[in-house]
Design an enzyme around this catalytic site. Structure first.
Site, PDB file in Angstrom:
ATOM      1  N   TYR A   1      35.489   3.183 111.885  1.00 28.99           N
ATOM      2  CA  TYR A   1      34.992   2.930 110.524  1.00 28.99           C
ATOM      3  C   TYR A   1      35.984   3.464 109.496  1.00 28.99           C
ATOM      4  O   TYR A   1      36.324   2.779 108.521  1.00 28.99           O
ATOM      5  CB  TYR A   1      33.637   3.602 110.358  1.00 28.99           C
ATOM      6  CG  TYR A   1      33.065   3.525 108.960  1.00 28.99           C
ATOM      7  CD1 TYR A   1      32.523   2.334 108.488  1.00 28.99           C
ATOM      8  CD2 TYR A   1      33.056   4.631 108.120  1.00 28.99           C
ATOM      9  CE1 TYR A   1      31.987   2.251 107.202  1.00 28.99           C
ATOM     10  CE2 TYR A   1      32.531   4.562 106.839  1.00 28.99           C
ATOM     11  CZ  TYR A   1      31.993   3.374 106.385  1.00 28.99           C
ATOM     12  OH  TYR A   1      31.476   3.289 105.125  1.00 28.99           O
TER      13      TYR A   1
ATOM     14  N   SER B   1      34.878   4.250 101.143  1.00 22.63           N
ATOM     15  CA  SER B   1      34.146   5.391 101.670  1.00 22.63           C
ATOM     16  C   SER B   1      35.063   6.600 101.680  1.00 22.63           C
ATOM     17  O   SER B   1      36.294   6.460 101.789  1.00 22.63           O
ATOM     18  CB  SER B   1      33.676   5.104 103.109  1.00 22.63           C
ATOM     19  OG  SER B   1      33.255   6.294 103.761  1.00 22.63           O
TER      20      SER B   1
END
Length: 272
Positions: free
Chosen positions: A148, A135
């Site tokens: 995250y 990501s």
């Protein structure tokens, strides 16, 4: 016919990756935590597509998934680790249970599936390819996204470490890092304000799951056979810089013109 495992295959990006491989004629083994969702994903693709429900937070599930797919459907050629969880929680509000589950799914699971895949491939003397889904958060965090982001940054290092060790056995390990991607469904709902803020990029549009899927299929394929340990950023250029920031000076502002250079004065030191 390549045998491909895709984790998180009931999600928007995982599902698109499975569809792209299916279009290439691959034999697919799909997995997701939700039994009904992964069965629907397999049914949509049709053909000889297998569906296995697995909670990858279970320490034994990642290796078990790879070993079962290999035993039941033959050697695996490509492993795509697309499963992930993305809670929004401030660092000050974290507890051990939330942190541990996040890292179990986002980091430990892909590491363990890769390890199991490598052991089987090495024992069989076969090459193989692993693609992890990272990501843009691995490069920069956001409020509520620290845990995250931490898991994805760690996944990118694990990708490089595995590539370094497994290359001599013909196993390539890379990652694809999506930017902001519009995904149908409510698995990761965002406000319109947030989407507008995070979605700015030089190409002027959000990504689609298919953008990511095409990149995964390419980096797993022959055309990328001399690429390993890399993170391919598929983000419309958003990681190139801060597009949303204003210029320091507006065009035409005389304050932006540097002063004329002052000629250097030549001096001579003492001679001996």
């Amino acid at each position: 016919m390549a045998h491909v495992i895709v984790t998180g295959a009931a999600g928007g990006i995982g599902g698109a990756i499975a569809e792209e491989f299916a279009a290439q004629g691959a034999l697919l083994t799909l997995t997701d935590r939700d039994p009904e969702a992964v069965e629907r994903a397999a049914a949509r693709l049709g053909g000889d597509t297998a569906a296995h429900a697995a909670d990858l937070a279970d320490p034994d599930a990642p290796a078990g998934l790879v070993e079962r797919a290999w035993a039941e459907r033959g050697p695996v050629d490509v492993l795509v680790n697309a499963a992930g969880v993305y809670p929004s929680i401030d660092m000050a509000d974290l507890d051990a249970r939330t942190w541990d589950r996040l890292f179990a799914v986002n980091l430990r699971a892909p590491v363990l599936t890769t390890a199991a895949f490598a052991r089987l491939a090495m024992a069989a003397g076969r090459p193989g390819t692993v693609v992890n889904i990272s990501s843009g958060s691995a490069l920069r965090s956001r409020p509520g996204g620290g845990p995250y982001a931490s898991s994805k940054a760690a996944l990118e290092m694990a990708t490089r470490a595995a590539a370094l060790e497994l290359g001599e056995h013909g196993i390539r390990v890379n990652a694809v890092s999506p930017g902001f991607v519009l995904v149908a469904g409510d698995c990761n709902p965002v406000s319109a304000e947030y989407a507008a803020a995070i979605g700015a990029n030089p190409l002027g549009r959000p990504g689609s799951p298919r953008d990511i899927a095409r990149a995964v299929v390419w980096i797993a394929g022959r055309d990328a056979s001399w690429i390993t340990g890399e993170v391919l950023r598929v983000d419309g250029g958003s990681s190139a810089g801060a597009l949303h920031l204003p210029r320091i000076w507006q065009p035409g502002d005389t304050r932006a013109t540097p002063p004329p250079a002052t000629p250097a004065t030549l001096t001579e030191g003492p001679t001996s």
